[in-house]
Design an enzyme around this catalytic site. Structure first.
Site, PDB file in Angstrom:
ATOM      1  N   HIS A  13       0.816  -1.207   0.000  1.00 43.54           N
ATOM      2  CA  HIS A  13       0.000   0.000   0.000  1.00 43.54           C
ATOM      3  C   HIS A  13       0.858   1.269   0.000  1.00 43.54           C
ATOM      4  O   HIS A  13       1.534   1.561   0.984  1.00 43.54           O
ATOM      5  CB  HIS A  13      -0.893  -0.032   1.244  1.00 43.54           C
ATOM      6  CG  HIS A  13      -1.850   1.092   1.364  1.00 43.54           C
ATOM      7  ND1 HIS A  13      -1.875   1.926   2.469  1.00 43.54           N
ATOM      8  CD2 HIS A  13      -2.831   1.524   0.548  1.00 43.54           C
ATOM      9  CE1 HIS A  13      -2.836   2.804   2.326  1.00 43.54           C
ATOM     10  NE2 HIS A  13      -3.429   2.588   1.174  1.00 43.54           N
ATOM     11  N   ARG A  14       0.862   1.988  -1.121  1.00 43.71           N
ATOM     12  CA  ARG A  14       1.731   3.155  -1.307  1.00 43.71           C
ATOM     13  C   ARG A  14       3.197   2.768  -1.149  1.00 43.71           C
ATOM     14  O   ARG A  14       4.036   3.579  -0.759  1.00 43.71           O
ATOM     15  CB  ARG A  14       1.364   4.281  -0.343  1.00 43.71           C
ATOM     16  CG  ARG A  14      -0.131   4.627  -0.305  1.00 43.71           C
ATOM     17  CD  ARG A  14      -0.453   5.693   0.739  1.00 43.71           C
ATOM     18  NE  ARG A  14      -1.851   5.623   1.119  1.00 43.71           N
ATOM     19  CZ  ARG A  14      -2.393   6.233   2.165  1.00 43.71           C
ATOM     20  NH1 ARG A  14      -1.632   7.010   2.941  1.00 43.71           N
ATOM     21  NH2 ARG A  14      -3.673   6.113   2.453  1.00 43.71           N
ATOM     22  N   GLU A  61       0.980  -0.278  -4.761  1.00 42.74           N
ATOM     23  CA  GLU A  61      -0.215   0.545  -4.976  1.00 42.74           C
ATOM     24  C   GLU A  61       0.229   2.000  -4.948  1.00 42.74           C
ATOM     25  O   GLU A  61       0.975   2.408  -4.048  1.00 42.74           O
ATOM     26  CB  GLU A  61      -1.250   0.260  -3.889  1.00 42.74           C
ATOM     27  CG  GLU A  61      -2.589   0.973  -4.074  1.00 42.74           C
ATOM     28  CD  GLU A  61      -2.695   2.264  -3.254  1.00 42.74           C
ATOM     29  OE1 GLU A  61      -3.687   2.982  -3.423  1.00 42.74           O
ATOM     30  OE2 GLU A  61      -1.777   2.548  -2.462  1.00 42.74           O
ATOM     31  N   ASP A 107      -0.780   6.346  -5.854  1.00 42.21           N
ATOM     32  CA  ASP A 107      -1.848   7.341  -5.939  1.00 42.21           C
ATOM     33  C   ASP A 107      -1.445   8.418  -6.937  1.00 42.21           C
ATOM     34  O   ASP A 107      -0.412   9.068  -6.768  1.00 42.21           O
ATOM     35  CB  ASP A 107      -2.087   7.987  -4.576  1.00 42.21           C
ATOM     36  CG  ASP A 107      -2.509   6.971  -3.521  1.00 42.21           C
ATOM     37  OD1 ASP A 107      -3.605   6.413  -3.678  1.00 42.21           O
ATOM     38  OD2 ASP A 107      -1.745   6.744  -2.571  1.00 42.21           O
ATOM     39  N   HIS A 142      -0.705  10.883  -2.011  1.00 41.09           N
ATOM     40  CA  HIS A 142      -2.021  10.422  -1.574  1.00 41.09           C
ATOM     41  C   HIS A 142      -2.979  11.563  -1.277  1.00 41.09           C
ATOM     42  O   HIS A 142      -4.094  11.617  -1.807  1.00 41.09           O
ATOM     43  CB  HIS A 142      -1.896   9.531  -0.335  1.00 41.09           C
ATOM     44  CG  HIS A 142      -3.215   9.093   0.209  1.00 41.09           C
ATOM     45  ND1 HIS A 142      -3.906   9.819   1.158  1.00 41.09           N
ATOM     46  CD2 HIS A 142      -3.976   8.015  -0.071  1.00 41.09           C
ATOM     47  CE1 HIS A 142      -5.045   9.210   1.431  1.00 41.09           C
ATOM     48  NE2 HIS A 142      -5.116   8.103   0.707  1.00 41.09           N
ATOM     49  N   GLU A 168      -4.098   3.889  -8.382  1.00 41.94           N
ATOM     50  CA  GLU A 168      -5.301   4.546  -7.874  1.00 41.94           C
ATOM     51  C   GLU A 168      -5.390   5.966  -8.408  1.00 41.94           C
ATOM     52  O   GLU A 168      -4.475   6.771  -8.239  1.00 41.94           O
ATOM     53  CB  GLU A 168      -5.343   4.577  -6.344  1.00 41.94           C
ATOM     54  CG  GLU A 168      -6.620   5.268  -5.846  1.00 41.94           C
ATOM     55  CD  GLU A 168      -6.806   5.237  -4.341  1.00 41.94           C
ATOM     56  OE1 GLU A 168      -7.647   6.017  -3.846  1.00 41.94           O
ATOM     57  OE2 GLU A 168      -6.118   4.445  -3.673  1.00 41.94           O
ATOM     58  N   LYS A 212      -6.546   9.240  -7.684  1.00 36.72           N
ATOM     59  CA  LYS A 212      -6.904   9.915  -6.447  1.00 36.72           C
ATOM     60  C   LYS A 212      -7.656  11.213  -6.757  1.00 36.72           C
ATOM     61  O   LYS A 212      -7.123  12.113  -7.393  1.00 36.72           O
ATOM     62  CB  LYS A 212      -5.648  10.218  -5.636  1.00 36.72           C
ATOM     63  CG  LYS A 212      -5.886  10.897  -4.312  1.00 36.72           C
ATOM     64  CD  LYS A 212      -6.765  10.062  -3.384  1.00 36.72           C
ATOM     65  CE  LYS A 212      -6.138   8.763  -2.988  1.00 36.72           C
ATOM     66  NZ  LYS A 212      -6.953   8.009  -2.002  1.00 36.72           N
ATOM     67  N   ASP A 263       0.137  -2.024   4.446  1.00 34.01           N
ATOM     68  CA  ASP A 263       1.341  -1.236   4.700  1.00 34.01           C
ATOM     69  C   ASP A 263       2.514  -2.148   5.040  1.00 34.01           C
ATOM     70  O   ASP A 263       3.670  -1.732   4.971  1.00 34.01           O
ATOM     71  CB  ASP A 263       1.121  -0.285   5.887  1.00 34.01           C
ATOM     72  CG  ASP A 263       0.158   0.852   5.574  1.00 34.01           C
ATOM     73  OD1 ASP A 263      -0.270   0.971   4.407  1.00 34.01           O
ATOM     74  OD2 ASP A 263      -0.163   1.616   6.507  1.00 34.01           O
TER      75      ASP A 263
END
Length: 276
Positions: free
Chosen positions: A41-42, A68, A70, A83, A142, A144, A267
């Site tokens: 995640h990120r 992942e 953003d 993000h 993603e 955003k 994360d």
């Protein structure tokens, strides 16, 4: 109809008619538990500043299946990774992402807030990430707050097409967003790329909503608090996969393993893959 639904229906029928169908009905083995997609995640944000090269490189090192990211856009039209819609939390600057030029965004320190060892980490561009990680790791893209950036769907699609990432035989790519209308547009622009919708709203998980979503999306990605066996069964029955977020404890990862989701967005990549 979902791009995967016809294929999934055919596979289901073949399994029902197959003498090997009983084998597929057995309880998952310990080895099968590792088959869930491990989405950093990120990046590996528990250990490095989110949406930076440091976090993405660490995710690769930790053997995640996907990173992942953003995507937003600078004032002068550059696609960048961050993000929040402001730079305040994750950099030493202030202001809205869309009000700052790329030069201004690039000059910010996006790492020191996580630790002195990350001082000088900068906000990456979308193109940099595609070029750096294409072929090394899959990418959950993603969009955003795309409603803030008219035309960003076409720009993301063009960047993928330029790198031949708009075809399923190429590297693992998925485009997702909380903005469902944006994802309908992405499905039209990139008909061969998997599309996902992200939600924490139970209203999106009704049978009627899922049926509508399945007409353009391949993934239904809910907050882990929404995940039930019944919801997962409905999602799968419509030809979609499920990736759930955001895992920040081993307990949550274990819960999602037991549920049988297709991807765990965390994360902590090491909570998902025991090799780490």
């Amino acid at each position: 109809m979902s791009k995967n639904l016809l294929i999934g229906t055919g596979m289901a029928l073949s399994l029902l008619l197959s003498p090997f169908s009983q084998a597929f009905a057995e309880e998952p083995t310990t080895g099968e538990r590792k088959q869930v997609e491990n989405v950093a995640h990120r990046g590996a944000t528990a250990y490095a500043p989110e949406n930076t090269i440091a976090a993405f490189d660490l995710a690769v090192e930790m053997k995640a299946d996907y990173i992942e990211i953003d995507v937003q856009r600078s004032k002068d039209g550059k696609l960048v990774l961050i993000h929040d819609t402001t730079v305040d939390r994750t950099t030493d600057g202030t202001g809205k992402v869309g009000d700052l030029t790329f030069e201004q965004l690039r000059s910010l320190d996006a790492g020191s807030w996580k630790g002195e060892q990350f001082a000088g980490e900068s906000i990456p561009t979308f193109e940099e990430i595609l070029d750096r990680y294409q072929g090394k790791i899959g990418i959950f893209i993603e969009m955003k707050s795309p409603e803030l950036y008219p035309g960003i769907e076409e720009e993301v699609a063009e960047a993928l097409k330029e790198r031949n990432l708009d075809k399923p035989q190429n590297e693992k790519i998925l485009v997702q967003s909380f903005n469902f209308e944006s994802m309908k547009k992405m499905d039209e622009l990139l008909p061969k790329v998997p599309i996902g919708v992200i939600t924490s709203n139970p209203a999106d998980a009704t049978l009627e909503s899922l049926q509508e979503i399945s007409t353009y999306a391949d993934w239904f990605n809910p907050h882990y608090g929404m995940v039930t066996e019944e919801l997962l069964s409905q999602v799968h029955s419509m030809g979609m996969k499920m990736g759930s977020w955001t895992v920040r404890s081993q307990e949550t990862a274990d819960f999602l393993f037991e549920m049988g989701v297709d991807a765990i967005i965390s994360d902590y990549p090491d909570y998902v893959d025991p090799r780490n």
